[in-house]
Scaffold this active site. Structure first.
Site, short mmCIF file in Angstrom:
data_model
loop_
_atom_site.label_atom_id
_atom_site.label_comp_id
_atom_site.label_asym_id
_atom_site.label_seq_id
_atom_site.Cartn_x
_atom_site.Cartn_y
_atom_site.Cartn_z
N HIS A 12 0.82 -1.22 0.00
CA HIS A 12 0.00 0.00 0.00
C HIS A 12 0.86 1.27 0.00
CE1 HIS A 12 0.02 -0.33 4.68
NE2 HIS A 12 0.99 0.48 4.29
N HIS A 59 -2.65 4.48 9.62
CA HIS A 59 -1.32 4.94 10.04
C HIS A 59 -1.45 6.18 10.91
CE1 HIS A 59 -0.73 2.59 6.36
NE2 HIS A 59 0.50 2.36 6.75
N HIS A 194 9.98 -3.59 4.83
CA HIS A 194 10.38 -2.18 4.87
C HIS A 194 10.45 -1.70 6.31
CE1 HIS A 194 5.94 -1.72 4.82
NE2 HIS A 194 6.00 -0.41 5.00
N GLU A 241 3.50 -5.44 8.64
CA GLU A 241 2.19 -5.29 7.96
C GLU A 241 1.78 -6.58 7.26
OE1 GLU A 241 2.38 -0.50 6.87
OE2 GLU A 241 2.87 -1.96 5.33
C1 DHB Z 1 5.95 3.85 2.97
C2 DHB Z 1 5.46 2.56 3.16
C3 DHB Z 1 4.34 2.34 3.97
O1 DHB Z 1 3.84 1.12 4.25
C4 DHB Z 1 3.71 3.41 4.54
O2 DHB Z 1 2.59 3.17 5.25
C5 DHB Z 1 4.20 4.70 4.37
C6 DHB Z 1 5.31 4.91 3.58
C7 DHB Z 1 7.12 4.11 2.11
O3 DHB Z 1 7.85 3.18 1.75
O4 DHB Z 1 7.33 5.26 1.72
FE FE Z 2 2.16 1.23 5.78
#
Ligand code: DHB
Ligand code: FE
Length: 281
Positions: A12, A59, A194, A241
């Site tokens: 997402h 978020h 991430h 996530e």
């Molecule tokens: C990013 C990834 C995410 O899952 C999020 O909620 C906000 C930013 C990113 O990689 O920029």
């Molecule tokens: Fe996210």
């Protein structure tokens, strides 16, 4: 009877939505990612569901950190797109399905999942970006009503992967016990690896992601057996996530067919993936 006909898992990353909103999908940076979506998008355009159940995380945009439900189901007739600080995305608001949502809440609570009921909810990139991945040009309305299921993956202690998988199985039972004939698509969203802040910011673990992408189809139990600490260690503080994919997987049959898959690094700071499954052996 309602039935789960297909399931989609997708990242997402907010800048995927921004790239679409700003018509940058043909830029060299973005083209490989969006080219990867094409086969799945073509198949989904020919298999429009009656309802989408979309499992995602907020978020701290609509749900303040003052009170964070572990699992919430959106029962409203509609959900406005949240303003995350730079204006709302130019995408349609989301139409809900209050009757099915109320049934899901009742069935899940009877199945001993103590669900928070969201009669009012704004939806952030965690929900709108997966909808854009599914349907890039919705016009005035998304192709189907959407029931949001919100999961806490941002504040310790997140639910375990095992609990998410069990919730998915209960969700599948809840859907199948709804008397109306409805074709339901279930979206499990977020991920892949991430980490956005701290010493390990920028972490990508392709080996773990590829393992997860394979096992989500054939061996979800082994993914449900991983602790939250293993998710954070291997996939990063935001990579956890991915446990939301297990809710989708639990709602589907034991044997499912993979229709399409793509994996791309990087999208912003994130490993982005999509996998599409039909609910048949
Ligand atoms: C990013 C990834 C995410 O899952 C999020 O909620 C906000 C930013 C990113 O990689 O920029
Ligand atoms: Fe996210």
């Amino acid at each position: 009877m309602a039935e789960v006909t297909w399931g989609l898992t997708t990242s997402h990353v907010p800048s995927i939505g921004a790239a679409m909103d700003r018509e940058r999908t043909e830029d060299p940076y973005w083209k490989p990612l969006f080219d990867g979506y094409r086969p799945a998008r073509e198949w989904m355009a020919e298999h429009t569901p009656d309802v989408i159940i979309l499992i995602y995380n907020d978020h701290a945009n609509a749900i303040p950190l003052a009170m964070v439900p572990t699992f919430a189901v959106g029962t409203a007739a509609g959900f406005h797109v949240a303003d995350e600080g730079w204006g709302t995305r130019p995408v349609p608001d989301v139409i809900g399905h209050p009757a099915l949502a109320a049934h899901l809440v009742e069935s899940l609570v009877d199945d001993e999942f103590d669900i928070t009921v969201a009669h009012q909810l704004e939806v952030d990139h965690g929900l709108t970006v997966p909808l854009s991945v599914y349907c890039p040009a919705p016009g005035d309305a998304w192709p189907a009503p959407v029931i949001p299921i919100v999961v806490n993956v941002i504040q310790y202690p997140q639910p375990t992967a095992a609990r998410c998988y069990a919730l998915g199985k209960a969700l599948g039972r809840a859907i199948r016990s709804y008397p109306e004939d409805l074709k339901v698509a279930v979206f499990g969203t977020g991920g892949m690896s991430h980490q956005l802040a701290g010493e390990r910011a920028g972490l990508i673990n392709e080996e773990f992601d590829r393992m997860f992408l394979a096992k989500i189809q054939d061996d979800p139990q082994s993914l449900a057996d991983l602790s939250r600490e293993e998710y954070v260690r291997e996939a990063g503080s935001e990579g956890i996530e991915m446990i939301m994919w297990l809710i989708m997987r639990g709602a589907m049959d034991d044997e499912i067919t993979r229709i399409a898959e793509t994996y791309h690094v990087p999208a912003s700071n994130t490993a982005a993936a999509l996998a599409l499954f039909e609910n048949r052996a």
